[in-house]
Design a protein around this motif. Structure first.
Motif, PDB file in Angstrom:
ATOM      1  N   THR A 120       0.834  -1.193   0.000  1.00  0.00           N
ATOM      2  CA  THR A 120       0.000   0.000   0.000  1.00  0.00           C
ATOM      3  C   THR A 120       0.869   1.243   0.000  1.00  0.00           C
ATOM      4  O   THR A 120       2.017   1.210   0.446  1.00  0.00           O
ATOM      5  CB  THR A 120      -0.934   0.016   1.228  1.00  0.00           C
ATOM      6  N   HIS A 121       0.337   2.329  -0.518  1.00  0.00           N
ATOM      7  CA  HIS A 121       0.977   3.642  -0.430  1.00  0.00           C
ATOM      8  C   HIS A 121       0.286   4.428   0.682  1.00  0.00           C
ATOM      9  O   HIS A 121      -0.945   4.507   0.717  1.00  0.00           O
ATOM     10  CB  HIS A 121       0.877   4.385  -1.760  1.00  0.00           C
ATOM     11  N   VAL A 122       1.089   4.988   1.570  1.00  0.00           N
ATOM     12  CA  VAL A 122       0.535   5.684   2.736  1.00  0.00           C
ATOM     13  C   VAL A 122       1.316   6.961   3.018  1.00  0.00           C
ATOM     14  O   VAL A 122       2.463   7.111   2.605  1.00  0.00           O
ATOM     15  CB  VAL A 122       0.598   4.795   4.001  1.00  0.00           C
ATOM     16  N   GLY A 123       0.666   7.872   3.737  1.00  0.00           N
ATOM     17  CA  GLY A 123       1.341   9.040   4.264  1.00  0.00           C
ATOM     18  C   GLY A 123       1.776   8.780   5.690  1.00  0.00           C
ATOM     19  O   GLY A 123       1.242   7.885   6.355  1.00  0.00           O
ATOM     20  N   ILE A 124       2.745   9.577   6.182  1.00  0.00           N
ATOM     21  CA  ILE A 124       3.229   9.365   7.551  1.00  0.00           C
ATOM     22  C   ILE A 124       3.034  10.597   8.429  1.00  0.00           C
ATOM     23  O   ILE A 124       3.483  10.609   9.577  1.00  0.00           O
ATOM     24  CB  ILE A 124       4.714   8.955   7.562  1.00  0.00           C
ATOM     25  N   ASP A 125       2.379  11.614   7.914  1.00  0.00           N
ATOM     26  CA  ASP A 125       2.207  12.845   8.684  1.00  0.00           C
ATOM     27  C   ASP A 125       0.855  12.934   9.373  1.00  0.00           C
ATOM     28  O   ASP A 125       0.560  13.919  10.042  1.00  0.00           O
ATOM     29  CB  ASP A 125       2.416  14.068   7.783  1.00  0.00           C
ATOM     30  N   GLY A 126       0.018  11.909   9.209  1.00  0.00           N
ATOM     31  CA  GLY A 126      -1.287  11.907   9.868  1.00  0.00           C
ATOM     32  C   GLY A 126      -1.286  10.997  11.085  1.00  0.00           C
ATOM     33  O   GLY A 126      -0.288  10.883  11.797  1.00  0.00           O
ATOM     34  N   ASP A 127      -2.417  10.332  11.307  1.00  0.00           N
ATOM     35  CA  ASP A 127      -2.583   9.427  12.438  1.00  0.00           C
ATOM     36  C   ASP A 127      -1.971   8.072  12.081  1.00  0.00           C
ATOM     37  O   ASP A 127      -2.609   7.232  11.445  1.00  0.00           O
ATOM     38  CB  ASP A 127      -4.075   9.287  12.762  1.00  0.00           C
ATOM     39  N   LEU A 128      -0.728   7.846  12.516  1.00  0.00           N
ATOM     40  CA  LEU A 128      -0.028   6.616  12.169  1.00  0.00           C
ATOM     41  C   LEU A 128      -0.712   5.382  12.750  1.00  0.00           C
ATOM     42  O   LEU A 128      -0.735   4.325  12.116  1.00  0.00           O
ATOM     43  CB  LEU A 128       1.422   6.671  12.642  1.00  0.00           C
ATOM     44  N   ASP A 129      -1.259   5.534  13.947  1.00  0.00           N
ATOM     45  CA  ASP A 129      -1.922   4.383  14.575  1.00  0.00           C
ATOM     46  C   ASP A 129      -3.087   3.897  13.720  1.00  0.00           C
ATOM     47  O   ASP A 129      -3.270   2.693  13.519  1.00  0.00           O
ATOM     48  CB  ASP A 129      -2.404   4.738  15.980  1.00  0.00           C
ATOM     49  N   LYS A 130      -3.889   4.851  13.206  1.00  0.00           N
ATOM     50  CA  LYS A 130      -5.021   4.466  12.354  1.00  0.00           C
ATOM     51  C   LYS A 130      -4.535   3.912  11.021  1.00  0.00           C
ATOM     52  O   LYS A 130      -5.090   2.936  10.495  1.00  0.00           O
ATOM     53  CB  LYS A 130      -5.951   5.659  12.116  1.00  0.00           C
ATOM     54  N   THR A 131      -3.506   4.542  10.456  1.00  0.00           N
ATOM     55  CA  THR A 131      -2.952   4.067   9.188  1.00  0.00           C
ATOM     56  C   THR A 131      -2.481   2.627   9.317  1.00  0.00           C
ATOM     57  O   THR A 131      -2.750   1.779   8.455  1.00  0.00           O
ATOM     58  CB  THR A 131      -1.781   4.953   8.743  1.00  0.00           C
ATOM     59  N   ILE A 132      -1.787   2.333  10.404  1.00  0.00           N
ATOM     60  CA  ILE A 132      -1.288   0.977  10.635  1.00  0.00           C
ATOM     61  C   ILE A 132      -2.432   0.008  10.905  1.00  0.00           C
ATOM     62  O   ILE A 132      -2.446  -1.119  10.384  1.00  0.00           O
ATOM     63  CB  ILE A 132      -0.275   0.973  11.800  1.00  0.00           C
ATOM     64  N   ALA A 133      -3.417   0.446  11.689  1.00  0.00           N
ATOM     65  CA  ALA A 133      -4.570  -0.417  11.976  1.00  0.00           C
ATOM     66  C   ALA A 133      -5.315  -0.774  10.693  1.00  0.00           C
ATOM     67  O   ALA A 133      -5.702  -1.932  10.479  1.00  0.00           O
ATOM     68  CB  ALA A 133      -5.506   0.268  12.964  1.00  0.00           C
ATOM     69  N   ASP A 134      -5.522   0.213   9.824  1.00  0.00           N
ATOM     70  CA  ASP A 134      -6.195  -0.046   8.546  1.00  0.00           C
ATOM     71  C   ASP A 134      -5.369  -0.993   7.678  1.00  0.00           C
ATOM     72  O   ASP A 134      -5.913  -1.886   7.011  1.00  0.00           O
ATOM     73  CB  ASP A 134      -6.433   1.267   7.795  1.00  0.00           C
ATOM     74  N   ALA A 135      -4.050  -0.789   7.676  1.00  0.00           N
ATOM     75  CA  ALA A 135      -3.168  -1.648   6.874  1.00  0.00           C
ATOM     76  C   ALA A 135      -3.273  -3.101   7.324  1.00  0.00           C
ATOM     77  O   ALA A 135      -3.262  -4.030   6.500  1.00  0.00           O
ATOM     78  CB  ALA A 135      -1.728  -1.160   6.966  1.00  0.00           C
ATOM     79  N   LYS A 136      -3.408  -3.296   8.632  1.00  0.00           N
ATOM     80  CA  LYS A 136      -3.565  -4.654   9.152  1.00  0.00           C
ATOM     81  C   LYS A 136      -4.879  -5.273   8.696  1.00  0.00           C
ATOM     82  O   LYS A 136      -4.926  -6.434   8.272  1.00  0.00           O
ATOM     83  CB  LYS A 136      -3.495  -4.642  10.681  1.00  0.00           C
ATOM     84  N   VAL A 137      -5.957  -4.498   8.771  1.00  0.00           N
ATOM     85  CA  VAL A 137      -7.262  -4.991   8.324  1.00  0.00           C
ATOM     86  C   VAL A 137      -7.213  -5.354   6.835  1.00  0.00           C
ATOM     87  O   VAL A 137      -7.766  -6.379   6.412  1.00  0.00           O
ATOM     88  CB  VAL A 137      -8.357  -3.936   8.579  1.00  0.00           C
ATOM     89  N   LEU A 138      -6.549  -4.526   6.056  1.00  0.00           N
ATOM     90  CA  LEU A 138      -6.480  -4.734   4.611  1.00  0.00           C
ATOM     91  C   LEU A 138      -5.553  -5.882   4.228  1.00  0.00           C
ATOM     92  O   LEU A 138      -5.555  -6.334   3.082  1.00  0.00           O
ATOM     93  CB  LEU A 138      -6.013  -3.440   3.928  1.00  0.00           C
ATOM     94  N   GLY A 139      -4.755  -6.338   5.180  1.00  0.00           N
ATOM     95  CA  GLY A 139      -3.854  -7.450   4.898  1.00  0.00           C
ATOM     96  C   GLY A 139      -2.539  -7.034   4.281  1.00  0.00           C
ATOM     97  O   GLY A 139      -1.819  -7.877   3.711  1.00  0.00           O
TER      98      GLY A 139
END
Length: 298
Positions: A120-139
């Motif tokens: 996945t392509h992601v940003g790192i300047d927002g809510d990292l915890d949510k970004t990581i949690a979503d990445a886990k859900v998405l596999g």
């Protein structure tokens, strides 16, 4: 089959039929899932672990596509487009957003089509915890920052620090974080290349590299030299082609010597990701890219 299911079925078949027709029109042989011989792919995995010569091919399990290439089709018909990708033969994709769906909803659509969003392509300047949690859900098993630009070397140094810090947090969650280049990272600022600042300012144990072959060539860099300079950090390629005058085209339709690049940089490559930033026909690009990677020899 209920009316709604029938409509979706015919929709995705129409999408795929259009893509296949377009691919044939430009001379691409259509490789349908299940018809390609799996034995040579398995053999390629056991050969040529050095930079050597010999013969190789891209294993089908390493072929992916960046969904940014299909954003217009996904916005128009998300379920149908994902289904068409599955029909072409894709089993992996790289994400660039979830098109108004929650991570769980998007994962459901992927699962329905037996597709894994491994990257996945992601940003790192927002809510990292949510970004990581979503990445886990998405596999997702790997993530990349898709773009950064700064006018000064100091700006790049600060970004490298933020990227390294974020990467450690991603790694603790079991999802390695990397960086995807464009061309400007290779243009020197005050005699220093931002790409060198970025790679030196991050820990190779935590920050991997996703090399966009089009943009590397556009930036005047030899991808093979870049790969070897940063081995074993380079784990993914974006496979998109260019004409001699710099126009972006589908994989195999331009002048980038992919067989040479692939043949000399085989070790450690986890994914070959089809991409075109602004395709005229996204599903035709998807079909052409998949067919090219299934048939290219090196």
């Amino acid at each position: 089959m209920c009316g709604e299911e029938a409509e979706r079925f015919h929709s995705r078949r129409s999408l795929l039929r259009g893509a296949t027709t377009a691919a044939v029109a430009v001379g691409a042989a259509v490789a349908l899932p299940g018809l390609a011989d799996a034995a040579p792919a398995a053999q390629a995995e056991t050969q040529g672990h050095g930079y050597g010569h010999g013969h190789g091919r891209v294993p089908v399990e390493k072929i992916s596509i960046q969904l940014y290439s299909l954003r217009t089709a996904l916005q128009a018909d998300l379920p149908g487009t994902l289904s068409a990708l599955a029909d072409i033969g894709y089993r992996k994709v790289e994400l660039a957003g979830t098109y108004g769906r929650t991570a769980q909803e998007f994962r459901g659509l992927l699962d329905k089509n037996h597709i894994k969003a491994t990257s996945t392509h992601v940003g790192i300047d927002g809510d990292l915890d949510k970004t990581i949690a979503d990445a886990k859900v998405l596999g997702n098993t790997r993530a990349n920052v898709p773009f950064a630009a700064f006018d000064t070397i100091d700006g790049w140094k600060q970004f490298a620090g933020r990227l390294d810090t974020a990467a450690r947090k991603f790694r603790r969650a079991g999802i390695p974080l990397g960086y995807h280049n464009h061309a400007h990272e290779f243009a020197a600022i005050d005699g220093v290349r931002p790409y060198d600042v970025l790679t030196r300012g991050t820990n190779p144990r935590y920050v991997h590299l996703e090399i966009d072959l089009f943009w590397a060539v556009e930036g005047g860099v030899d991808p093979i030299s870049l790969y070897r300079q940063h081995f074993p950090r380079v784990v993914q390629y974006h496979v998109k082609d260019r004409t001699a005058d710099g126009k972006m085209v589908d994989p195999g339709k331009g002048v980038i010597d992919f067989p040479r690049i692939f043949g000399r940089t085989r070790p450690n490559l986890h994914e070959y990701i089809v991409e075109h930033d602004n395709p005229t026909d996204p599903l035709s690009t998807a079909q052409t890219g998949f067919t090219y990677l299934r048939n290219v020899r090196f």
